[in-house]
Scaffold this motif. Sequence first.
Motif, mmCIF file in Angstrom:
data_model
loop_
_atom_site.group_PDB
_atom_site.id
_atom_site.type_symbol
_atom_site.label_atom_id
_atom_site.label_comp_id
_atom_site.label_asym_id
_atom_site.label_seq_id
_atom_site.Cartn_x
_atom_site.Cartn_y
_atom_site.Cartn_z
ATOM 1 N N GLU A 20 -48.538 6.717 30.089
ATOM 2 C CA GLU A 20 -49.063 6.466 29.196
ATOM 3 C C GLU A 20 -48.518 5.948 28.057
ATOM 4 N N ILE A 21 -47.097 5.849 27.837
ATOM 5 C CA ILE A 21 -46.653 4.952 26.425
ATOM 6 C C ILE A 21 -46.822 3.509 26.174
ATOM 7 N N MET A 22 -47.727 3.835 24.616
ATOM 8 C CA MET A 22 -48.199 2.806 24.269
ATOM 9 C C MET A 22 -46.465 1.711 23.703
ATOM 10 N N LEU A 23 -46.768 0.973 24.741
ATOM 11 C CA LEU A 23 -45.123 -0.019 23.762
ATOM 12 C C LEU A 23 -45.343 -1.531 22.905
ATOM 13 N N LEU A 24 -44.799 -1.778 21.685
ATOM 14 C CA LEU A 24 -45.077 -2.611 20.849
ATOM 15 C C LEU A 24 -43.748 -3.594 20.970
ATOM 16 N N VAL A 25 -43.969 -4.890 22.038
ATOM 17 C CA VAL A 25 -43.763 -5.794 22.199
ATOM 18 C C VAL A 25 -42.597 -6.721 20.663
ATOM 19 N N VAL A 26 -41.873 -6.587 20.519
ATOM 20 C CA VAL A 26 -41.431 -7.543 19.336
ATOM 21 C C VAL A 26 -41.723 -9.344 19.591
ATOM 22 N N PRO A 27 -40.956 -9.198 20.450
ATOM 23 C CA PRO A 27 -40.452 -10.818 20.518
ATOM 24 C C PRO A 27 -41.053 -11.655 20.770
ATOM 25 N N ASP A 28 -41.560 -12.938 20.857
ATOM 26 C CA ASP A 28 -42.784 -13.142 22.054
ATOM 27 C C ASP A 28 -42.448 -14.200 23.039
ATOM 28 N N ASN A 29 -40.834 -14.634 22.854
ATOM 29 C CA ASN A 29 -40.933 -15.214 23.638
ATOM 30 C C ASN A 29 -39.400 -13.731 25.209
ATOM 31 N N LEU A 30 -40.739 -13.272 25.745
ATOM 32 C CA LEU A 30 -39.580 -12.561 27.007
ATOM 33 C C LEU A 30 -39.660 -13.216 28.071
ATOM 34 N N LEU A 44 -41.143 -9.838 31.043
ATOM 35 C CA LEU A 44 -41.959 -9.424 30.258
ATOM 36 C C LEU A 44 -43.490 -9.100 31.777
ATOM 37 N N HIS A 45 -43.165 -9.047 32.674
ATOM 38 C CA HIS A 45 -44.281 -8.687 34.170
ATOM 39 C C HIS A 45 -43.465 -7.266 33.803
ATOM 40 N N GLN A 46 -42.261 -6.942 34.695
ATOM 41 C CA GLN A 46 -41.929 -5.390 34.563
ATOM 42 C C GLN A 46 -42.867 -4.423 33.543
ATOM 43 N N VAL A 47 -42.607 -5.021 32.038
ATOM 44 C CA VAL A 47 -43.452 -4.206 30.838
ATOM 45 C C VAL A 47 -45.013 -4.208 31.280
ATOM 46 N N ASN A 48 -45.445 -5.318 32.051
ATOM 47 C CA ASN A 48 -46.893 -5.231 31.895
ATOM 48 C C ASN A 48 -47.201 -3.951 33.426
ATOM 49 N N ASN A 49 -45.779 -4.294 34.192
ATOM 50 C CA ASN A 49 -46.733 -3.373 35.434
ATOM 51 C C ASN A 49 -46.466 -1.850 35.048
ATOM 52 N N TYR A 50 -45.086 -1.234 33.840
ATOM 53 C CA TYR A 50 -45.253 -0.362 33.619
ATOM 54 C C TYR A 50 -45.399 0.325 32.635
ATOM 55 N N PHE A 51 -46.365 -0.105 31.223
ATOM 56 C CA PHE A 51 -46.548 0.344 30.239
ATOM 57 C C PHE A 51 -47.487 -0.506 30.111
ATOM 58 N N ASN A 52 -48.496 0.314 28.259
ATOM 59 C CA ASN A 52 -49.254 -0.149 28.063
ATOM 60 C C ASN A 52 -48.926 -1.066 27.228
ATOM 61 N N ALA A 53 -48.501 -2.239 27.254
ATOM 62 C CA ALA A 53 -47.936 -3.345 25.964
ATOM 63 C C ALA A 53 -48.457 -4.068 25.125
ATOM 64 N N VAL A 54 -48.673 -3.386 23.936
ATOM 65 C CA VAL A 54 -48.824 -4.684 22.905
ATOM 66 C C VAL A 54 -48.343 -5.824 22.196
ATOM 67 N N SER A 55 -48.331 -6.875 21.998
ATOM 68 C CA SER A 55 -47.794 -8.374 21.281
ATOM 69 C C SER A 55 -47.655 -7.778 19.531
ATOM 70 N N LEU A 56 -46.649 -7.525 19.473
ATOM 71 C CA LEU A 56 -46.409 -7.870 17.977
ATOM 72 C C LEU A 56 -47.134 -9.196 17.183
ATOM 73 N N SER A 57 -47.078 -10.507 17.917
ATOM 74 C CA SER A 57 -47.505 -11.120 17.249
ATOM 75 C C SER A 57 -48.774 -11.182 17.496
ATOM 76 N N ASP A 58 -49.734 -10.106 18.215
ATOM 77 C CA ASP A 58 -51.230 -10.428 18.374
ATOM 78 C C ASP A 58 -51.327 -9.306 17.122
ATOM 79 N N ILE A 80 -40.628 0.421 20.937
ATOM 80 C CA ILE A 80 -40.458 -1.115 20.413
ATOM 81 C C ILE A 80 -39.993 -1.815 21.525
ATOM 82 N N LEU A 81 -39.777 -2.790 21.963
ATOM 83 C CA LEU A 81 -38.993 -2.908 22.541
ATOM 84 C C LEU A 81 -39.109 -4.324 21.901
ATOM 85 N N THR A 82 -37.103 -4.705 21.404
ATOM 86 C CA THR A 82 -37.571 -6.141 20.288
ATOM 87 C C THR A 82 -36.008 -6.688 21.720
ATOM 88 N N ASN A 83 -34.907 -7.170 20.915
ATOM 89 C CA ASN A 83 -33.741 -8.085 21.847
ATOM 90 C C ASN A 83 -33.145 -8.108 19.986
#
Length: 320
Positions: free
Chosen positions: A3-13, A18-32, A50-53
């Motif tokens: 159920e976790i909402m995850l904010l993905v910071v980098p544009d270029n995962l 990226l596939h795993q993130v979308n598979n497991y989490f409710n992910a939103v891209s920071l650039s959006d 937050i997912l970052t690098n």
Amino acid sequence: MSEIMLLVVPDNLPPYLLHQVNNYFNAVSLSDVINDEQWFKQQGRKVSAILTNGIVGASGDLINRMPGLKIIASNGVGYDAIDLVTAQQRNIVVTNTPEVLNDCVADHAMALLLDISRRLSESDRYLRSGKWLTQGKFPAGKKVSGKACAIAGLGNIGRAVARRAEAFGMQIHYFNRTARQDVPYTFHADLVSLAQAADYLVVTLPGGAATRHLINRQVLDALGPDGYVINVSRGTLLDESALVSALLDNRIAGAALDVFEHEPQVRDELIAAENVVLTPHIASATQETSKAMADLVIENLLAFSRGQPVLTPVNFFVQE
Ligand code: 8YV
């Protein structure tokens, strides 16, 4: 799916992550959402992760835009771009990806060392441009085996470099905050002394304000006209202006760099120089290691989502 909402910071995962993130989490891209104040007001408080690098990190401002943030998971070992002070004040867990990239970063350091010394990239350019046909034999490089390899920062990656250099019959010197009792290598208490002993100065210290420009003009002059510098850590470690002038004046023999002060910008003088090897921050970027890093990021986030201890938390007090 968590159920976790995850904010993905980098544009270029990397695609697998990226596939795993979308598979497991409710992910939103920071650039959006970055300019969407409304989104931050309504949804921002629901973001708990937050997912970052290692490069883009997470600023204090970004962290503070999300009052419900509980974890920052970084796809990289270096966390100098993450505002740890703010994270700690807010009791936010930070995770990174140690160990799984040691081999590849050390392999890349050796590849750079061999390349700059034996002039591999330069000779490749020579051949492709037809100069072998018109100008004859390519000039000789410098022998690597048996020389002195000096490692600035004998952490896990530095030790992996040392083991490889040993196999080349090299003498190993190192600089570290404290001398290590578990290695037979020669300790230097300062970087000038280390550089004086070096044929190759390999930089594996962590980045961040505390190590900014540690490799400065004085250290480069101590390395001398027969010495090479190799950087697989962070561009901030090296004073690039001092490096450029040392290269142009032949006060050092050459440089092999995977990291830069203002990535992805690289100085024209470095691009133009023949005695420089440049790679675009790819030391950890093999298919195998990218996958291992991604898996560790996901494991950390899943552990968090299940209320379990994360696998690889950054220790706020021991910042090597
Ligand atoms: C990554 C890095 O390429 O681990 C680090 O600190 O700099 C690299 O391994 C970077 O984090 C981008 O994912």
